[in-house]
Design a protein around this motif. Structure first.
Motif, PDB file in Angstrom:
ATOM      1  N   MET A   1       0.851  -1.171   0.000  1.00 37.28           N
ATOM      2  CA  MET A   1       0.000   0.000   0.000  1.00 37.28           C
ATOM      3  C   MET A   1       0.898   1.237   0.000  1.00 37.28           C
ATOM      4  SD  MET A   1      -2.587   1.228   3.027  1.00 37.28           S
ATOM      5  CE  MET A   1      -4.143   0.710   2.392  1.00 37.28           C
ATOM      6  N   SER A   2       0.667   2.120  -0.920  1.00 39.59           N
ATOM      7  CA  SER A   2       1.460   3.346  -0.953  1.00 39.59           C
ATOM      8  C   SER A   2       0.538   4.546  -0.767  1.00 39.59           C
ATOM      9  CB  SER A   2       2.235   3.452  -2.271  1.00 39.59           C
ATOM     10  OG  SER A   2       1.330   3.502  -3.351  1.00 39.59           O
ATOM     11  N   PHE A   3       1.115   5.608  -0.271  1.00 35.41           N
ATOM     12  CA  PHE A   3       0.354   6.831  -0.036  1.00 35.41           C
ATOM     13  C   PHE A   3       0.250   7.640  -1.321  1.00 35.41           C
ATOM     14  CE2 PHE A   3       2.314   6.012   4.183  1.00 35.41           C
ATOM     15  CZ  PHE A   3       1.139   5.807   4.896  1.00 35.41           C
ATOM     16  N   THR A   4      -0.852   8.349  -1.452  1.00 36.94           N
ATOM     17  CA  THR A   4      -0.998   9.269  -2.571  1.00 36.94           C
ATOM     18  C   THR A   4      -0.122  10.487  -2.318  1.00 36.94           C
ATOM     19  OG1 THR A   4      -2.824  10.495  -1.573  1.00 36.94           O
ATOM     20  CG2 THR A   4      -3.407   8.534  -2.891  1.00 36.94           C
ATOM     21  N   ASP A   5       0.092  11.297  -3.343  1.00 40.86           N
ATOM     22  CA  ASP A   5       0.869  12.524  -3.160  1.00 40.86           C
ATOM     23  C   ASP A   5       0.191  13.440  -2.138  1.00 40.86           C
ATOM     24  OD1 ASP A   5       2.874  11.792  -4.892  1.00 40.86           O
ATOM     25  OD2 ASP A   5       2.007  12.843  -6.622  1.00 40.86           O
ATOM     26  N   ALA A   6      -1.143  13.495  -2.161  1.00 42.01           N
ATOM     27  CA  ALA A   6      -1.873  14.333  -1.209  1.00 42.01           C
ATOM     28  C   ALA A   6      -1.674  13.839   0.223  1.00 42.01           C
ATOM     29  CB  ALA A   6      -3.360  14.364  -1.555  1.00 42.01           C
ATOM     30  N   GLU A   7      -1.689  12.523   0.417  1.00 40.27           N
ATOM     31  CA  GLU A   7      -1.459  11.967   1.759  1.00 40.27           C
ATOM     32  C   GLU A   7      -0.043  12.259   2.229  1.00 40.27           C
ATOM     33  OE1 GLU A   7      -4.450   8.126   1.964  1.00 40.27           O
ATOM     34  OE2 GLU A   7      -2.593   7.937   0.789  1.00 40.27           O
ATOM     35  N   LYS A   8       0.928  12.134   1.328  1.00 41.91           N
ATOM     36  CA  LYS A   8       2.317  12.437   1.700  1.00 41.91           C
ATOM     37  C   LYS A   8       2.470  13.912   2.065  1.00 41.91           C
ATOM     38  CE  LYS A   8       4.653   8.823  -0.919  1.00 41.91           C
ATOM     39  NZ  LYS A   8       5.621   8.531  -1.987  1.00 41.91           N
ATOM     40  N   ALA A   9       1.815  14.788   1.326  1.00 41.33           N
ATOM     41  CA  ALA A   9       1.870  16.217   1.640  1.00 41.33           C
ATOM     42  C   ALA A   9       1.266  16.468   3.016  1.00 41.33           C
ATOM     43  CB  ALA A   9       1.148  17.033   0.574  1.00 41.33           C
ATOM     44  N   ASP A  10       0.153  15.799   3.324  1.00 43.47           N
ATOM     45  CA  ASP A  10      -0.465  15.949   4.643  1.00 43.47           C
ATOM     46  C   ASP A  10       0.438  15.404   5.745  1.00 43.47           C
ATOM     47  OD1 ASP A  10      -2.752  17.288   3.877  1.00 43.47           O
ATOM     48  OD2 ASP A  10      -3.994  15.478   3.757  1.00 43.47           O
ATOM     49  N   ILE A  11       1.070  14.276   5.497  1.00 42.25           N
ATOM     50  CA  ILE A  11       1.976  13.704   6.503  1.00 42.25           C
ATOM     51  C   ILE A  11       3.105  14.684   6.809  1.00 42.25           C
ATOM     52  CG2 ILE A  11       3.700  11.897   6.919  1.00 42.25           C
ATOM     53  CD1 ILE A  11       1.791  10.005   5.288  1.00 42.25           C
ATOM     54  N   ARG A  12       3.735  15.215   5.759  1.00 40.55           N
ATOM     55  CA  ARG A  12       4.820  16.192   5.962  1.00 40.55           C
ATOM     56  C   ARG A  12       4.309  17.394   6.754  1.00 40.55           C
ATOM     57  NH1 ARG A  12       5.249  15.547   0.347  1.00 40.55           N
ATOM     58  NH2 ARG A  12       6.636  13.830  -0.111  1.00 40.55           N
ATOM     59  N   ARG A  13       3.163  17.914   6.342  1.00 34.67           N
ATOM     60  CA  ARG A  13       2.604  19.113   6.964  1.00 34.67           C
ATOM     61  C   ARG A  13       2.241  18.842   8.420  1.00 34.67           C
ATOM     62  NH1 ARG A  13      -2.544  20.935   7.133  1.00 34.67           N
ATOM     63  NH2 ARG A  13      -3.302  19.208   5.878  1.00 34.67           N
ATOM     64  N   PHE A  14       1.552  17.737   8.684  1.00 38.79           N
ATOM     65  CA  PHE A  14       1.166  17.420  10.056  1.00 38.79           C
ATOM     66  C   PHE A  14       2.387  17.170  10.940  1.00 38.79           C
ATOM     67  CE2 PHE A  14      -3.112  15.756   8.376  1.00 38.79           C
ATOM     68  CZ  PHE A  14      -3.759  16.943   8.701  1.00 38.79           C
ATOM     69  N   CYS A  15       3.444  16.638  10.359  1.00 40.31           N
ATOM     70  CA  CYS A  15       4.668  16.396  11.134  1.00 40.31           C
ATOM     71  C   CYS A  15       5.524  17.658  11.270  1.00 40.31           C
ATOM     72  CB  CYS A  15       5.488  15.273  10.503  1.00 40.31           C
ATOM     73  SG  CYS A  15       4.760  13.632  10.734  1.00 40.31           S
ATOM     74  N   GLY A  16       5.113  18.744  10.620  1.00 45.40           N
ATOM     75  CA  GLY A  16       5.818  20.012  10.774  1.00 45.40           C
ATOM     76  C   GLY A  16       6.962  20.224   9.795  1.00 45.40           C
TER      77      GLY A  16
END
Length: 125
Positions: A1-16
């Motif tokens: 299972m891989s993350f979408t680009d939008a999910e990766k952007a959210d992960i980066r953003r939520f992690c600061g």
């Protein structure tokens, strides 16, 4: 299972962490720092079970993030009938949101990013 680009952007953003960008460049970039690379590696190499956990975090964090601006809906009311607003609602919601963001960082095994560091002065007595 891989993350979408939008999910990766959210992960980066939520992690600061700052935005990744659309393409590699020859300029110095955050991509060359060890912690950022570790986050990218982990996002791209989680097991399916771990990815499901991260997706649950993303759902919770999205709801908490949207609740913060809506806390301002009642800032104009100090007391109405027997209802009295929580004067600390905004602060409490931000703390809860940031706590969940730190939990996501902990799950990925990376420290909170630069956007999550306290920029104020801390005095130790």
């Amino acid at each position: 299972m891989s993350f979408t680009d939008a999910e990766k952007a959210d992960i980066r953003r939520f992690c600061g962490y700052p935005a990744y960008g659309a393409a590699a460049s020859n300029m110095q970039s955050w991509r060359f720092f060890q912690v950022y690379g570790l986050l990218e590696f982990r996002m791209n190499n989680l097991s399916d079970a771990e990815a499901v956990i991260v997706q649950r975090y993303l759902g919770t964090l999205t709801m908490l993030e949207f609740a913060v601006p809506h806390a301002g809906d009642n800032l104009d009311t100090d007391q109405a009938a027997v209802w009295t607003r929580n004067r600390d609602e905004l602060r409490d919601r931000i703390r809860l949101y940031d706590d969940w963001r730190r939990r996501l960082c902990g799950f990925f095994g990376v420290p909170p990013g630069p956007a999550m560091t306290d920029s104020g002065i801390a005095l130790v007595v």
